[in-house]
Design an enzyme around this catalytic site. Structure first.
Site, mmCIF file in Angstrom:
data_model
loop_
_atom_site.group_PDB
_atom_site.id
_atom_site.type_symbol
_atom_site.label_atom_id
_atom_site.label_comp_id
_atom_site.label_asym_id
_atom_site.label_seq_id
_atom_site.Cartn_x
_atom_site.Cartn_y
_atom_site.Cartn_z
ATOM 1 N N ASP A 168 39.995 20.473 28.239
ATOM 2 C CA ASP A 168 40.674 21.612 28.834
ATOM 3 C C ASP A 168 39.786 22.318 29.858
ATOM 4 O O ASP A 168 38.607 22.608 29.589
ATOM 5 C CB ASP A 168 41.077 22.595 27.731
ATOM 6 C CG ASP A 168 41.817 23.805 28.250
ATOM 7 O OD1 ASP A 168 42.922 23.618 28.780
ATOM 8 O OD2 ASP A 168 41.283 24.915 28.130
ATOM 9 N N GLU A 209 40.933 18.260 32.674
ATOM 10 C CA GLU A 209 41.763 19.179 33.433
ATOM 11 C C GLU A 209 40.822 19.960 34.341
ATOM 12 O O GLU A 209 39.874 20.585 33.866
ATOM 13 C CB GLU A 209 42.515 20.150 32.535
ATOM 14 C CG GLU A 209 43.381 21.120 33.339
ATOM 15 C CD GLU A 209 43.754 22.385 32.588
ATOM 16 O OE1 GLU A 209 44.696 23.076 33.034
ATOM 17 O OE2 GLU A 209 43.105 22.708 31.577
ATOM 18 N N VAL A 242 37.807 22.086 32.592
ATOM 19 C CA VAL A 242 36.372 21.812 32.693
ATOM 20 C C VAL A 242 35.717 22.607 33.818
ATOM 21 O O VAL A 242 34.487 22.765 33.837
ATOM 22 C CB VAL A 242 36.101 20.312 32.880
ATOM 23 C CG1 VAL A 242 36.626 19.514 31.693
ATOM 24 C CG2 VAL A 242 36.691 19.795 34.185
ATOM 25 N N ASP A 267 51.459 23.635 30.638
ATOM 26 C CA ASP A 267 51.076 24.745 31.513
ATOM 27 C C ASP A 267 52.176 25.079 32.508
ATOM 28 O O ASP A 267 52.548 26.244 32.685
ATOM 29 C CB ASP A 267 49.801 24.394 32.285
ATOM 30 C CG ASP A 267 48.538 24.801 31.548
ATOM 31 O OD1 ASP A 267 48.578 25.793 30.798
ATOM 32 O OD2 ASP A 267 47.518 24.123 31.716
#
Length: 581
Positions: free
Chosen positions: A244, A281, A246, A379
């Site tokens: 998630d 991500e 990064v 998202d």
């Protein structure tokens, strides 16, 4: 068994295990570590107290039966009798499916989700990507505020349920990817600061102090994250991890944490004899993420490509607010640019950021499968004010066009659960915070955020209301009726074509050629001998494909093969996949 904990600043550490208390001793071999021997078995409850403070869960807890605030429990992973023989499933050629355990079924458990995996095997996807599973307060939530990075949320079923889920997936030939969050923890139930410098004020993130990757004490913090990642892959037989956000991992050390992680995962893959991979991500548009370490990159195996989503979303919906603005101005040209170059912002000016953003991706060094393409994600749906899916605003024909562009594009495609049948249920932002002050802060923050964009506060779903989660659960009766059944059949056909036609998994991004007409709202591209045409307009389109003979592999509405002039006539809001001789 031996218990150990890292508490470098402590003067005294005690262990409480099954009601008995004993002092830990400093480990002479490892600075800052404490250890003790105590009788324990699978399920034994235990915790640590630092300098006479309250007993807290183990930072490396494998199970939290009573939630983040309770005692830890011993887990003996070797007790589980694995059924499936599994050699692994690599990322090249994959089709991923993002799944939230708490809303995939009304029951909201891993066992209930496992009972629905047959649907995904029939759909043709290759990997299930589970949203985060680490424990968080309450019962229902997205999972991105988890703690105890080695444990499984108990309301989902705990460690044994995850093993049963992975086992069933592997029996059906499905790989399993797990979303993990290393950029922040908690805040509720996060006791790591009691034990050591897991966080640092050297850097700040949207969630507060950054995870300590480069300040004093960071060697052990990095090891904590690395060992947790490897444990998911080893102890639960997970096939890959989604990392998630990064871009929020602040690390100034010469060897970046992500490079260290990719090196460790590749090493474990060699030891286990099966493929393992990492998917990042990131909003940086930095190809170094997915460039091999030998070529100066960080060596991650793939990354989410939001640029492709944004380009496609604006072309389909006409939305142009916020970060969509640049993509909307470029129109179908934005879709064409991402199809051929990966990134839209590759050093170009971003009006949303008021600066240049990204850098070009070297198509000779980065294979196309290292970018994930999608039209919907948790998202992009859940962070809308009302969690509305594309199916709420697009016709079935345009949904078919979106699916066609995603599933025939050069990238590794990913679907968001329910997308494949144009689910009529929203997917909204929901929480179950047990701290009343935090719950109210989240509720008011959500309302303020969208009120600033013109939404009435009363129209914003209350994330703490159980009905918000309930509305977000998939309705499994929908795939059996129209128009859902027709959309589902189209997804199945496209995924089957992706597996059948080698050109659709060609890793050469530079081999994709695109043509489009902005005014007439059509776009066509070729990948080897495969031709794809989509008409987003409300009237038929005449699309020139060249004079080579072609056969129709799939069409949303009936079409005739191109005549001698090579022109394909595509009905309004429709799409076609062809194979040219």
């Amino acid at each position: 068994m031996q218990f150990e904990v890292w508490a470098p600043q402590a003067d005294r550490v005690t262990l409480q295990c099954d009601g008995a208390t004993r002092a830990l001793e400093r480990d002479p071999q490892r600075t800052g570590w404490w250890r003790a021997e105590a009788e324990a078995r699978d399920g034994s409850r235990y915790g640590f107290a630092v300098d006479g403070g309250p007993v807290r869960p183990d930072p490396r807890s494998r199970r939290q039966p009573d939630g983040p605030d309770g005692l830890s429990a011993v887990v003996e992973h070797e007790r589980y009798p694995w059924r499936a023989e599994w050699a692994g499933r690599p990322l090249p050629g994959a089709v991923l499916y993002e799944l939230h355990v708490g809303t995939y079924t009304r029951e909201g458990t891993l066992d209930a989700a496992a009972d629905r995996l047959g649907h995904l095997a029939e759909l043709g996807v290759t990997h299930v990507e589970l949203m985060p599973l680490c424990p968080f307060p309450g019962q229902h939530g997205w999972g991105y505020e988890g703690v105890s990075l080695w444990a499984v949320h108990e309301p989902y079923g705990g460690p044994e349920a995850l093993k049963r889920f992975v086992d069933r997936a592997h029996e059906l030939g499905l790989g399993v990817v797990l979303d993990v969050v290393h950029n922040h923890l908690g805040p509720s139930g996060n006791y790591l600061p009691v034990f050591g410098p897991y966080f640092t004020d050297t850097h700040h993130t949207p969630w507060g102090s950054a995870v300590n990757l480069d300040a004093p004490g960071s060697d052990e913090v990095r090891a904590y994250l690395l060992d947790s990642a490897l444990a998911w892959l080893r102890d639960y037989r997970i096939d890959g991890l989604r990392l998630d956000a990064v871009h929020a991992l602040a690390d100034t050390r010469a060897c970046h944490f992500l490079e260290e992680l990719s090196t460790a995962v590749d090493g474990l893959a060699g030891d286990l004899g099966r493929p393992l991979f990492l998917i990042a991500e990131s909003d940086l548009n930095d190809p170094r993420l997915v460039t091999a370490r030998a070529d100066g990159g960080l060596g991650l195996h793939a990354q989410w490509n939001d640029d492709f989503h944004h380009a496609l979303h604006t072309a389909l919906t006409g939305e142009s607010q916020g970060y969509y603005a640049d993509f909307a101005r470029a129109g179908l040209g934005a879709v064409a640019k991402t199809l051929t170059g990966g990134y839209f912002h590759d050093g170009s000016y971003s009006s949303f950021r008021d600066r240049r953003h990204g850098r070009p991706l070297d198509r000779s060094r980065v294979a196309a499968h290292r970018l994930l393409g999608y039209t919907q994600t948790h998202d992009q749906v859940g962070n809308r004010a009302q969690g509305d899916r594309l199916s709420a605003v697009l016709s079935p024909g345009l949904l078919a066009c979106a699916a066609t562009l995603t599933l025939t594009a050069p990238f590794t495609p990913m679907l968001f659960m329910g997308e494949e049948w144009a689910a009529g249920t929203p997917w909204q932002f929901f929480t179950d915070h047990t701290d009343p002050e935090l719950a109210e802060a989240v509720r008011q923050g959500r309302r303020r955020e969208f009120a600033a964009h013109g939404w009435a506060e009363e129209d914003i779903p209350d994330p703490q209301d159980p009905a918000t989660r309930d509305r977000s659960c998939l309705d499994w009766s929908e795939p059996e009726r129209e128009p859902h059944a027709r959309v589902l059949a189209w997804y199945r056909r496209l995924i089957a074509l992706r597996h059948e036609q080698a050109d659709l998994t060609d890793p050469d991004l530079s081999d994709t050629k695109v043509a489009y007409d902005e005014e007439r709202r059509w776009l066509a591209f070729r990948r080897g001998d495969v031709r794809v045409a989509v008409n987003l307009a409300r009237e038929p389109a005449a699309i020139p494909l060249g004079t080579r003979p072609a056969q129709v592999l799939a069409a949303w509405e009936p079409v005739e093969t191109p005549g001698a002039g090579g022109v394909l006539h595509v009905p309004a809001e429709s799409c076609v996949v062809l194979l040219q001789d």
